[in-house]
Enzyme design. Structure first.
Site, PDB file in Angstrom:
ATOM      1  N   TYR A 261      12.990 -19.190  27.911  1.00 15.34           N
ATOM      2  CA  TYR A 261      12.913 -19.234  26.455  1.00 15.34           C
ATOM      3  C   TYR A 261      12.393 -20.586  25.953  1.00 15.34           C
ATOM      4  O   TYR A 261      11.479 -20.630  25.120  1.00 15.34           O
ATOM      5  CB  TYR A 261      14.270 -18.909  25.855  1.00 15.34           C
ATOM      6  CG  TYR A 261      14.205 -18.512  24.398  1.00 15.34           C
ATOM      7  CD1 TYR A 261      13.773 -17.250  24.020  1.00 15.34           C
ATOM      8  CD2 TYR A 261      14.557 -19.416  23.399  1.00 15.34           C
ATOM      9  CE1 TYR A 261      13.693 -16.892  22.698  1.00 15.34           C
ATOM     10  CE2 TYR A 261      14.488 -19.063  22.074  1.00 15.34           C
ATOM     11  CZ  TYR A 261      14.057 -17.793  21.726  1.00 15.34           C
ATOM     12  OH  TYR A 261      13.973 -17.450  20.411  1.00 15.34           O
ATOM     13  N   GLU A 268       4.123 -21.913  23.007  1.00 16.55           N
ATOM     14  CA  GLU A 268       3.699 -21.528  21.657  1.00 16.55           C
ATOM     15  C   GLU A 268       3.395 -22.763  20.822  1.00 16.55           C
ATOM     16  O   GLU A 268       2.422 -22.778  20.053  1.00 16.55           O
ATOM     17  CB  GLU A 268       4.797 -20.695  20.993  1.00 16.55           C
ATOM     18  CG  GLU A 268       5.015 -19.329  21.636  1.00 16.55           C
ATOM     19  CD  GLU A 268       6.192 -18.593  21.023  1.00 16.55           C
ATOM     20  OE1 GLU A 268       6.465 -18.821  19.824  1.00 16.55           O
ATOM     21  OE2 GLU A 268       6.821 -17.782  21.728  1.00 16.55           O
TER      22      GLU A 268
END
Length: 337
Positions: A261, A268
């Site tokens: 995660y 991103e």
């Protein structure tokens, strides 16, 4: 039994002639402090006394912590019956859902389709990485530097190869928000909003609108981290729909996200940082407002604000997933009798 007492080593024994027949095989349990022998009656009824002889043997004494007389037993039985009746009344008041099986079938199909989609993405990217990398290494064996660069060939065309399936899976993921909104699943709405809209913003707005970003290696890492996470999440939910829990899968579902995660969020963020100069140069999505000051809302400025929101979203989801992990993998609390 043999034991060491006040008079040294001796053999100890005793006999009890019960008032009525008992089961011939008692259950014995030895602890550090004592020997517990449980004798079961053949028929469940109340005895006037324990032994046939009217006078209680001197070596017998009642354990009042476990003592239960007939009135106490009747009260306990009555409370259990009342609890059972109340439970039946509550269940009868709750209306039965006529669409229960339809909802369950929909959730199973949704999770199955998403699992197959992300499995295709993961397998396709893995195979292309090893096959293309190996082939290019053989062609350019004369130069180690060129051979190393060719290992990354599969990175540059990730978007063009995988994007259609990723578009499909991430568009379908919007249903997770709807499922949570209408109460079809018990997942909270905010974490679902953060994850789905965060991914779709990167996929559709950043990568889908800028051809210059589609050939960057960061796309490979974004897609790869997303797909690995979903390989365990969707089959876990699919099995949960039919009441099956596979402990290794449960552990993976609530553990794999710990490294993936943050890595996915970092990938991103890198993607957004790399896109800011391109948006600045092209002026894409920047909005000029008709006003005396001629103010223009620059999209790169929006992306900088979104970067802050991205890390806040990562914190929110990380906290939510950590609570879920403690709930499913933490030590179970024992009920007090």
């Amino acid at each position: 039994a043999q034991g060491h007492g006040a008079k040294g080593d001796n053999i100890y024994e005793f006999e009890i002639e019960f008032l009525e027949p008992v089961e011939p095989k008692p259950v014995c349990r030895v602890t550090q402090r004592q020997l517990n022998i449980t004798v079961q009656k053949k028929e469940s009824n109340w005895w006037e006394r324990l032994t046939k002889q009217e006078k209680r043997p001197l070596f017998l004494a009642p354990d009042f912590d476990r003592w239960l007389d007939e009135s106490d037993a009747e009260m306990e039985l009555k409370e259990k019956e009342e609890e059972k009746i109340n439970k039946m009344k509550i269940e009868s008041r709750v209306p039965k859902d006529p669409f229960k099986h339809l909802k369950k079938g929909y959730l199973i199909m949704y999770n199955l389709v998403q699992f197959l989609g992300f499995s295709w993405i993961f397998v396709n990217m893995t195979v292309r990485l090893f096959i293309l990398g190996k082939g290019n290494m053989e062609i350019h064996l004369f130069s180690k530097m060129v051979g190393f660069l060719c290992l990354t060939d599969s990175f540059y065309d990730t978007f063009h190869t995988i994007s259609d399936m990723m578009y499909f899976c991430q568009t379908l993921a919007l249903m997770e928000i709807m499922n949570s909104l209408i109460g079809l699943v018990r997942s909270p709405l905010i974490p679902a909003l953060v994850q789905v809209f965060g991914r779709n913003f990167v996929l559709f707005v950043i990568l889908g609108s800028l051809e210059e970003m589609q050939s960057k290696p960061v796309v490979f890492f974004i897609f790869y981290f997303w797909s690995i996470t979903e390989l365990f999440r969707y089959p876990y939910y699919m099995l949960s729909c039919i009441g099956i829990e596979w402990k290794p899968l449960t552990w993976l579902r609530y553990t794999v996200w710990i490294p993936l995660y943050p890595l996915g969020g970092l990938a991103e963020a890198v993607c957004i940082v790399q896109s800011i100069p391109i948006f600045s140069e092209t002026g894409k999505f920047s909005l000029g407002l008709p006003n005396p000051l001629n103010v223009t809302i620059q999209f790169p400025f929006v992306l900088q604000i979104y970067l802050i929101a991205l890390f806040l979203g990562i914190f929110v989801n990380f906290r939510h997933l950590y609570k879920q992990r403690k709930q499913h993998l933490g030590p179970k609390k024992r009920k007090m009798k």
